[in-house]
Design a protein around this motif. Structure first.
Motif, short mmCIF file in Angstrom:
data_model
loop_
_atom_site.label_atom_id
_atom_site.label_comp_id
_atom_site.label_asym_id
_atom_site.label_seq_id
_atom_site.Cartn_x
_atom_site.Cartn_y
_atom_site.Cartn_z
N TRP A 196 0.84 -1.20 0.00
CA TRP A 196 0.00 0.00 0.00
C TRP A 196 0.88 1.25 0.00
O TRP A 196 0.65 2.19 -0.77
N ARG A 197 1.89 1.26 0.87
CA ARG A 197 2.75 2.45 0.96
C ARG A 197 3.52 2.65 -0.34
O ARG A 197 3.67 3.78 -0.82
N GLN A 198 3.99 1.57 -0.96
CA GLN A 198 4.70 1.70 -2.23
C GLN A 198 3.76 2.27 -3.30
O GLN A 198 4.14 3.16 -4.05
N GLN A 199 2.53 1.77 -3.34
CA GLN A 199 1.55 2.28 -4.31
C GLN A 199 1.29 3.77 -4.07
O GLN A 199 1.25 4.56 -5.01
N LEU A 200 1.13 4.15 -2.81
CA LEU A 200 0.93 5.56 -2.48
C LEU A 200 2.11 6.40 -2.93
O LEU A 200 1.94 7.45 -3.56
N ARG A 201 3.31 5.95 -2.63
CA ARG A 201 4.50 6.72 -2.99
C ARG A 201 4.61 6.90 -4.51
O ARG A 201 4.92 7.99 -4.99
N LEU A 219 13.53 11.04 -3.87
CA LEU A 219 13.78 11.38 -2.47
C LEU A 219 12.52 11.91 -1.79
O LEU A 219 12.22 11.54 -0.66
N ALA A 220 11.76 12.76 -2.49
CA ALA A 220 10.52 13.29 -1.92
C ALA A 220 9.47 12.21 -1.71
O ALA A 220 8.60 12.33 -0.85
N SER A 221 9.58 11.13 -2.48
CA SER A 221 8.62 10.04 -2.39
C SER A 221 9.05 8.94 -1.42
O SER A 221 8.37 7.92 -1.30
N GLY A 222 10.18 9.14 -0.74
CA GLY A 222 10.59 8.19 0.27
C GLY A 222 11.55 7.11 -0.21
O GLY A 222 11.81 6.15 0.51
N TYR A 223 12.09 7.26 -1.40
CA TYR A 223 13.06 6.28 -1.91
C TYR A 223 14.47 6.76 -1.58
O TYR A 223 14.74 7.96 -1.56
N ASP A 224 15.36 5.81 -1.35
CA ASP A 224 16.73 6.14 -0.99
C ASP A 224 17.57 6.59 -2.18
O ASP A 224 18.58 7.27 -2.00
N SER A 225 17.15 6.18 -3.38
CA SER A 225 17.97 6.51 -4.54
C SER A 225 17.11 6.58 -5.80
O SER A 225 15.99 6.07 -5.85
N HIS A 226 17.70 7.20 -6.81
CA HIS A 226 17.10 7.28 -8.14
C HIS A 226 16.82 5.88 -8.67
O HIS A 226 15.75 5.58 -9.20
N SER A 227 17.80 4.97 -8.52
CA SER A 227 17.66 3.63 -9.09
C SER A 227 16.57 2.81 -8.39
O SER A 227 15.83 2.08 -9.05
N ALA A 228 16.45 2.94 -7.06
CA ALA A 228 15.39 2.21 -6.34
C ALA A 228 14.02 2.68 -6.79
O ALA A 228 13.10 1.88 -7.02
N TYR A 229 13.88 3.98 -6.94
CA TYR A 229 12.62 4.56 -7.40
C TYR A 229 12.30 4.12 -8.83
O TYR A 229 11.19 3.69 -9.13
N THR A 230 13.30 4.20 -9.71
CA THR A 230 13.10 3.84 -11.11
C THR A 230 12.71 2.37 -11.24
O THR A 230 11.83 2.02 -12.04
N ALA A 263 11.18 0.44 -8.90
CA ALA A 263 9.81 0.27 -8.40
C ALA A 263 8.80 0.87 -9.38
O ALA A 263 7.75 0.26 -9.64
N PHE A 264 9.11 2.01 -9.94
CA PHE A 264 8.22 2.67 -10.89
C PHE A 264 8.02 1.79 -12.12
O PHE A 264 6.90 1.60 -12.59
N GLY A 265 9.10 1.25 -12.63
CA GLY A 265 9.03 0.39 -13.82
C GLY A 265 8.21 -0.86 -13.58
O GLY A 265 7.43 -1.29 -14.44
N LYS A 266 8.37 -1.47 -12.40
CA LYS A 266 7.58 -2.66 -12.08
C LYS A 266 6.10 -2.33 -11.97
O LYS A 266 5.25 -3.11 -12.38
N GLN A 267 5.79 -1.17 -11.43
CA GLN A 267 4.39 -0.79 -11.22
C GLN A 267 3.71 -0.33 -12.51
O GLN A 267 2.59 -0.71 -12.80
#
Length: 176
Positions: A120-125, A144-155, A157-161
């Motif tokens: 749920w939190r990942q979907q929200l972010r 960073l504003a969305s709670g991810y530690d790095s550009h690559s972690a965010y990218t 998660a974003f790609g998977k979603q």
């Protein structure tokens, strides 16, 4: 409201892909005036819209919200995370704040939303990051504003979603 039509729709809120055909059908019906279009044509176009809606894949833009009166603590938690998607508190810390054990917290969150706390939190972010991307904010700042530690972690998660990286989600804007 026609019950036969409603019965065919999904039982939950969702977002569906709008194909080029569905888009044009919606535009045609939205701009139609009864005096300019026969009742038969409107009925057929409406039926075709329904068929197209039902064949479109649902998109991952749904975030369930606690609805029952007994879900007050979970609703307050969800609102706090909505207000600050980058909040880094763990599930254990939230359980402590809500004065419940971790197992109880996870069980109640799942009962309240139908999703695990982490999912749920990942979907929200990810969903809350979309307006930041639309505003043209650099991806690292969005991450960073969305709670991810790095550009690559965010990218990742974003790609998977969403099926593509954030850089491809919104087309590059031409300078004015």
């Amino acid at each position: 409201m026609r019950q036969d039509v409603c019965a065919r729709l999904p039982a939950f809120d969702c977002v569906v892909h709008v194909s080029p055909l569905l888009r044009e059908l919606i535009i045609t019906l939205a701009q139609a005036r009864e005096e300019n279009m026969s009742a038969k044509r409107m009925r057929l176009l409406g039926a075709l819209v329904m068929e197209e809606v039902l064949t479109q894949p649902t998109l991952p833009f749904h975030l369930p919200w606690p609805m029952s009166e007994t879900d007050g603590p979970m609703a307050r938690l969800c609102q706090a995370l909505l207000d600050d998607p980058g909040d880094m508190a763990t599930a254990g810390e939230w359980a402590d704040r809500l004065a419940m054990g971790q197992k109880t917290f996870h069980r109640r969150f799942l009962q309240s939303t139908g999703m695990t706390f982490g999912k749920w939190r990942q979907q929200l972010r990810l969903m809350s990051s979309l307006p930041l991307l639309m505003q043209g904010m650099p991806i690292t700042q969005v991450a960073l504003a969305s709670g991810y530690d790095s550009h690559s972690a965010y990218t990742t998660a974003f790609g998977k979603q969403f099926g593509k990286p954030p850089s491809a989600f919104f087309p590059a804007r031409e300078p004015c």
